[in-house]
Design a protein around this motif. Structure first.
Motif, PDB file in Angstrom:
ATOM      1  N   ILE A 181       0.859  -1.275   0.010  1.00  0.00           N
ATOM      2  CA  ILE A 181      -0.156  -0.047  -0.040  1.00  0.00           C
ATOM      3  C   ILE A 181       0.771   1.205   0.025  1.00  0.00           C
ATOM      4  CG2 ILE A 181      -1.417   1.460   1.320  1.00  0.00           C
ATOM      5  CD1 ILE A 181      -2.993  -0.807  -0.087  1.00  0.00           C
ATOM      6  N   GLY A 182       0.583   2.037  -0.820  1.00  0.00           N
ATOM      7  CA  GLY A 182       1.286   3.406  -0.792  1.00  0.00           C
ATOM      8  C   GLY A 182       0.204   4.446   0.036  1.00  0.00           C
ATOM      9  N   VAL A 183       0.957   5.141   0.859  1.00  0.00           N
ATOM     10  CA  VAL A 183       0.331   6.155   1.783  1.00  0.00           C
ATOM     11  C   VAL A 183       0.383   7.480   1.164  1.00  0.00           C
ATOM     12  CG1 VAL A 183      -0.042   7.134   4.057  1.00  0.00           C
ATOM     13  CG2 VAL A 183       0.334   4.702   3.939  1.00  0.00           C
ATOM     14  N   VAL A 184      -0.508   7.941   0.606  1.00  0.00           N
ATOM     15  CA  VAL A 184      -0.183   9.286  -0.469  1.00  0.00           C
ATOM     16  C   VAL A 184      -0.217  10.586   0.961  1.00  0.00           C
ATOM     17  CG1 VAL A 184      -0.800  10.904  -1.958  1.00  0.00           C
ATOM     18  CG2 VAL A 184      -1.288   8.445  -2.206  1.00  0.00           C
ATOM     19  N   THR A 185       0.918  11.198   0.816  1.00  0.00           N
ATOM     20  CA  THR A 185       1.170  12.315   1.801  1.00  0.00           C
ATOM     21  C   THR A 185       0.795  13.661   1.142  1.00  0.00           C
ATOM     22  OG1 THR A 185       3.542  12.416   1.205  1.00  0.00           O
ATOM     23  CG2 THR A 185       2.775  11.274   3.298  1.00  0.00           C
ATOM     24  N   GLU A 186       0.979  13.864  -0.324  1.00  0.00           N
ATOM     25  CA  GLU A 186       0.809  15.205  -0.895  1.00  0.00           C
ATOM     26  C   GLU A 186       0.829  14.594  -2.476  1.00  0.00           C
ATOM     27  OE1 GLU A 186       3.982  17.035  -0.099  1.00  0.00           O
ATOM     28  OE2 GLU A 186       5.547  15.621  -0.671  1.00  0.00           O
ATOM     29  N   VAL A 187       0.009  15.433  -3.329  1.00  0.00           N
ATOM     30  CA  VAL A 187      -0.217  15.374  -4.845  1.00  0.00           C
ATOM     31  C   VAL A 187       0.709  16.512  -5.218  1.00  0.00           C
ATOM     32  CG1 VAL A 187      -1.740  15.454  -6.658  1.00  0.00           C
ATOM     33  CG2 VAL A 187      -2.398  14.432  -4.344  1.00  0.00           C
ATOM     34  N   VAL A 188       1.544  16.315  -6.234  1.00  0.00           N
ATOM     35  CA  VAL A 188       2.339  17.295  -6.694  1.00  0.00           C
ATOM     36  C   VAL A 188       1.871  18.431  -7.422  1.00  0.00           C
ATOM     37  CG1 VAL A 188       3.993  15.377  -7.129  1.00  0.00           C
ATOM     38  CG2 VAL A 188       2.640  16.230  -8.930  1.00  0.00           C
ATOM     39  N   GLY A 189       2.323  19.563  -7.476  1.00  0.00           N
ATOM     40  CA  GLY A 189       1.813  20.952  -8.317  1.00  0.00           C
ATOM     41  C   GLY A 189       2.419  20.615  -9.704  1.00  0.00           C
ATOM     42  N   ILE A 190       1.391  21.115 -10.344  1.00  0.00           N
ATOM     43  CA  ILE A 190       1.526  21.067 -12.061  1.00  0.00           C
ATOM     44  C   ILE A 190       1.581  22.372 -12.594  1.00  0.00           C
ATOM     45  CG2 ILE A 190       0.789  20.219 -14.272  1.00  0.00           C
ATOM     46  CD1 ILE A 190      -0.752  18.027 -12.699  1.00  0.00           C
ATOM     47  N   TRP A 191       2.658  22.820 -13.231  1.00  0.00           N
ATOM     48  CA  TRP A 191       2.654  24.139 -14.139  1.00  0.00           C
ATOM     49  C   TRP A 191       3.007  23.791 -15.357  1.00  0.00           C
ATOM     50  CZ3 TRP A 191       6.416  28.327 -11.190  1.00  0.00           C
ATOM     51  CH2 TRP A 191       5.941  28.620  -9.772  1.00  0.00           C
ATOM     52  N   ARG A 192       1.912  24.687 -16.410  1.00  0.00           N
ATOM     53  CA  ARG A 192       2.079  24.213 -17.915  1.00  0.00           C
ATOM     54  C   ARG A 192       2.281  25.529 -18.661  1.00  0.00           C
ATOM     55  NH1 ARG A 192      -3.099  20.104 -17.560  1.00  0.00           N
ATOM     56  NH2 ARG A 192      -1.933  18.278 -17.066  1.00  0.00           N
ATOM     57  N   TYR A 193       2.833  25.441 -19.773  1.00  0.00           N
ATOM     58  CA  TYR A 193       3.382  26.594 -20.473  1.00  0.00           C
ATOM     59  C   TYR A 193       3.095  26.179 -21.975  1.00  0.00           C
ATOM     60  CZ  TYR A 193       5.549  28.172 -16.550  1.00  0.00           C
ATOM     61  OH  TYR A 193       5.956  28.835 -15.097  1.00  0.00           O
ATOM     62  N   THR A 194       2.904  27.211 -22.766  1.00  0.00           N
ATOM     63  CA  THR A 194       2.682  26.935 -24.285  1.00  0.00           C
ATOM     64  C   THR A 194       3.962  27.633 -24.751  1.00  0.00           C
ATOM     65  OG1 THR A 194       0.486  26.306 -24.531  1.00  0.00           O
ATOM     66  CG2 THR A 194       1.861  27.257 -26.460  1.00  0.00           C
ATOM     67  N   LEU A 195       5.175  27.065 -25.459  1.00  0.00           N
ATOM     68  CA  LEU A 195       6.213  27.630 -25.884  1.00  0.00           C
ATOM     69  C   LEU A 195       5.998  27.953 -27.501  1.00  0.00           C
ATOM     70  CD1 LEU A 195       7.053  27.229 -23.194  1.00  0.00           C
ATOM     71  CD2 LEU A 195       9.445  26.770 -24.008  1.00  0.00           C
ATOM     72  N   ARG A 196       5.866  28.969 -28.263  1.00  0.00           N
ATOM     73  CA  ARG A 196       5.749  29.436 -29.806  1.00  0.00           C
ATOM     74  C   ARG A 196       7.214  30.010 -30.212  1.00  0.00           C
ATOM     75  NH1 ARG A 196       1.219  31.528 -27.904  1.00  0.00           N
ATOM     76  NH2 ARG A 196      -0.632  29.919 -28.064  1.00  0.00           N
ATOM     77  N   LEU A 197       7.995  29.207 -31.067  1.00  0.00           N
ATOM     78  CA  LEU A 197       8.931  29.616 -31.580  1.00  0.00           C
ATOM     79  C   LEU A 197       8.869  29.886 -33.093  1.00  0.00           C
ATOM     80  CD1 LEU A 197      10.946  26.794 -29.685  1.00  0.00           C
ATOM     81  CD2 LEU A 197      11.761  28.823 -29.520  1.00  0.00           C
ATOM     82  N   LEU A 198       8.936  31.033 -33.355  1.00  0.00           N
ATOM     83  CA  LEU A 198       8.762  31.650 -34.670  1.00  0.00           C
ATOM     84  C   LEU A 198       9.951  32.036 -35.363  1.00  0.00           C
ATOM     85  CD1 LEU A 198       6.091  34.162 -33.376  1.00  0.00           C
ATOM     86  CD2 LEU A 198       5.562  31.688 -34.231  1.00  0.00           C
ATOM     87  N   GLY A 199      10.203  31.347 -36.628  1.00  0.00           N
ATOM     88  CA  GLY A 199      11.531  31.262 -37.336  1.00  0.00           C
ATOM     89  C   GLY A 199      11.019  32.002 -38.770  1.00  0.00           C
ATOM     90  N   GLN A 200      11.568  31.440 -39.806  1.00  0.00           N
ATOM     91  CA  GLN A 200      11.270  31.533 -41.207  1.00  0.00           C
ATOM     92  C   GLN A 200      11.283  30.379 -41.967  1.00  0.00           C
ATOM     93  OE1 GLN A 200      10.550  34.819 -42.774  1.00  0.00           O
ATOM     94  NE2 GLN A 200       9.866  33.174 -44.122  1.00  0.00           N
ATOM     95  N   ALA A 201       9.978  30.140 -42.543  1.00  0.00           N
ATOM     96  CA  ALA A 201       9.999  28.949 -43.525  1.00  0.00           C
ATOM     97  C   ALA A 201      10.582  29.259 -44.825  1.00  0.00           C
ATOM     98  CB  ALA A 201       8.425  28.526 -43.875  1.00  0.00           C
ATOM     99  N   ASN A 202      11.350  28.382 -45.027  1.00  0.00           N
ATOM    100  CA  ASN A 202      12.096  28.589 -46.448  1.00  0.00           C
ATOM    101  C   ASN A 202      12.502  27.115 -47.011  1.00  0.00           C
ATOM    102  OD1 ASN A 202      13.438  29.981 -48.512  1.00  0.00           O
ATOM    103  ND2 ASN A 202      14.533  31.261 -46.775  1.00  0.00           N
ATOM    104  N   HIS A 203      12.921  27.167 -48.570  1.00  0.00           N
ATOM    105  CA  HIS A 203      13.173  26.026 -49.213  1.00  0.00           C
ATOM    106  C   HIS A 203      14.293  25.255 -48.507  1.00  0.00           C
ATOM    107  CE1 HIS A 203      14.075  23.216 -52.380  1.00  0.00           C
ATOM    108  NE2 HIS A 203      13.088  23.793 -53.078  1.00  0.00           N
ATOM    109  N   ALA A 204      14.048  23.836 -48.298  1.00  0.00           N
ATOM    110  CA  ALA A 204      14.964  23.121 -47.783  1.00  0.00           C
ATOM    111  C   ALA A 204      16.408  22.842 -48.252  1.00  0.00           C
ATOM    112  CB  ALA A 204      14.446  21.744 -47.298  1.00  0.00           C
ATOM    113  N   GLY A 205      16.160  22.696 -49.756  1.00  0.00           N
ATOM    114  CA  GLY A 205      17.494  22.690 -50.589  1.00  0.00           C
ATOM    115  C   GLY A 205      18.111  23.872 -50.943  1.00  0.00           C
TER     116      GLY A 205
END
Length: 393
Positions: A181-205
């Motif tokens: 049996i696990g005796v639960v002493t606490e429930v963890v906190g949860i922090w969430r983020y959305t990270l957007r990285l904006l570059g430049q689309a371009n021809h791969a070749g």
């Protein structure tokens, strides 16, 4: 696996079956405005606050059979046992099936338990939407509920004496330690983020490497840095996860111009959460500069760590000791309805082992003997709290 998303036909069938079982056990069954199914067995002391136990029946897509469902069925089995043996608690006993715990369908979890604790408002239900654009409020209305009456689902302070939740561990610690049996002493906190990285689309070749503003390359570096920094700044149980990534334009012959990451950090200590998050975001800004891309950070859910009530988890430990079952005191790395209920009343959790530490997948399994052990500890804990009260130290 099992796919039983909230307020769907699969959810309806499961609730109807469970409600029928509750009725056959002699419990009075109702559903509140948030969609929580509540089955009540009256106690011997008039006006006494109820002791509640339960969990949830909704699942992640292709999930396992035990997550949530074990806590619901286990609580009902306690009620059936009390009725079959002719025992009557001093306090009323409520079996609770909470609505939309997982957050899989609408991106916002613990809806039912937060509503019961008075922590959820109608605007969130109206703004939280599934992949088809259906809001949680619309889905609830189609399910026969009245979300505009959400406030009526909130329980009054003092109405519940305690809440207990039996759950599979969803990790490997109990199995690896050979502990029952696990005796639960606490429930963890949860922090969430959305990270957007904006570059430049371009021809791969035709776009040489030094000329590129590759958003996906920057995102990959951020993902690697998140793991390294969590290990450096956190504790053994600290975790950071990038579980979703979206890339545009998403063609094999185009340098990615945009990448969006979903970052989640979990820890039982709020100071560590802050340190880890700060380090990752600072490193992400440095990486963005080096790769010549723009970084946008959107803060998402921020759920604080929640301790379980000392008297509740000590009662769990005492119950296991009386049954000669080994225990391990531990935090929960996953979120649970108990963390919402802890804002309303004293709350405690009981973990049973997960085979191979697997959960949220078809292979999720707990041997039936260990499941039975968890239900026995739940029933004994219920009786201890009923006899001695939650304030006993």
């Amino acid at each position: 696996g099992i796919t039983r998303l909230s307020f769907t036909e699969e959810d309806r069938r499961a609730r109807e079956l469970f409600g029928r079982w509750c009725g056959e056990a002699g419990l009075n069954v109702r559903t509140d405005a948030a969609g929580n199914l509540i089955a009540r067995l009256e106690g011997a002391r008039p006006g006494a606050p109820a002791i509640a136990a339960g969990s949830h029946l909704d699942t992640v897509p292709r999930g396992g059979a035990f997550d949530g469902a074990l806590g619901c069925v286990g609580a009902l089995e306690c009620a059936q046992s009390l009725a079959a043996e002719g025992r009557r608690l001093a306090h009323p006993f409520e079996v609770v099936v909470f609505a939309e715990e997982e957050g899989t369908r609408f991106g916002s979890g613990l809806l039912g338990s937060r509503a019961m604790a008075g922590l959820l408002g109608l605007p969130e239900l109206e703004h939280s939407r599934d992949r088809e654009g259906i809001s949680a409020a619309q889905a609830m209305e189609r399910f026969g509920l009245q979300p505009q009456r959400l406030g009526s689902a909130a329980r009054r302070p003092g109405e519940l004496a305690a809440y207990l939740e039996l759950h599979v561990e969803q990790g490997p610690l109990l199995e690896n330690a050979g502990v029952g049996i696990g005796v639960v002493t606490e429930v963890v906190g949860i922090w969430r983020y959305t990270l957007r990285l904006l570059g430049q689309a371009n021809h791969a070749g035709t776009t040489r490497l030094p000329m590129r503003r590759d958003a996906l390359l920057a995102a990959a570096r951020v993902i690697v840095a998140a793991r390294r920094l969590t290990a450096e700044r956190g504790a053994e149980a600290s975790v950071a996860t990038v579980g979703q990534i979206a890339v545009e334009p998403g063609a094999v012959n185009v340098v990615p111009g945009r990448a969006e990451l979903a970052l989640e950090i979990r820890d039982a200590d709020e100071a560590r959460l802050s340190a880890i998050a700060g380090a990752i975001l600072a490193e992400a800004a440095c990486i963005a500069g080096e790769e010549r891309v723009e970084l946008e950070v959107q803060e998402g859910a921020r759920i604080a760590p929640v301790p379980m009530h000392a008297a509740a988890w000590r009662a769990v430990r005492r119950a296991a000791e009386q049954l000669d079952i080994t225990t391990l005191e531990m935090p929960s790395g996953a979120g649970h309805d108990a963390q919402s209920m802890a804002r309303l009343c004293p709350a405690g959790m009981i973990f049973v082992p997960s085979a191979g530490g697997l959960s949220h997948c078809p292979a999720e399994f707990t041997p039936w003997e260990q499941a039975e052990t968890g239900v026995r500890v739940l029933e004994r804990t219920l009786c201890i709290l009923d006899q001695r009260g939650i304030d006993e130290r």
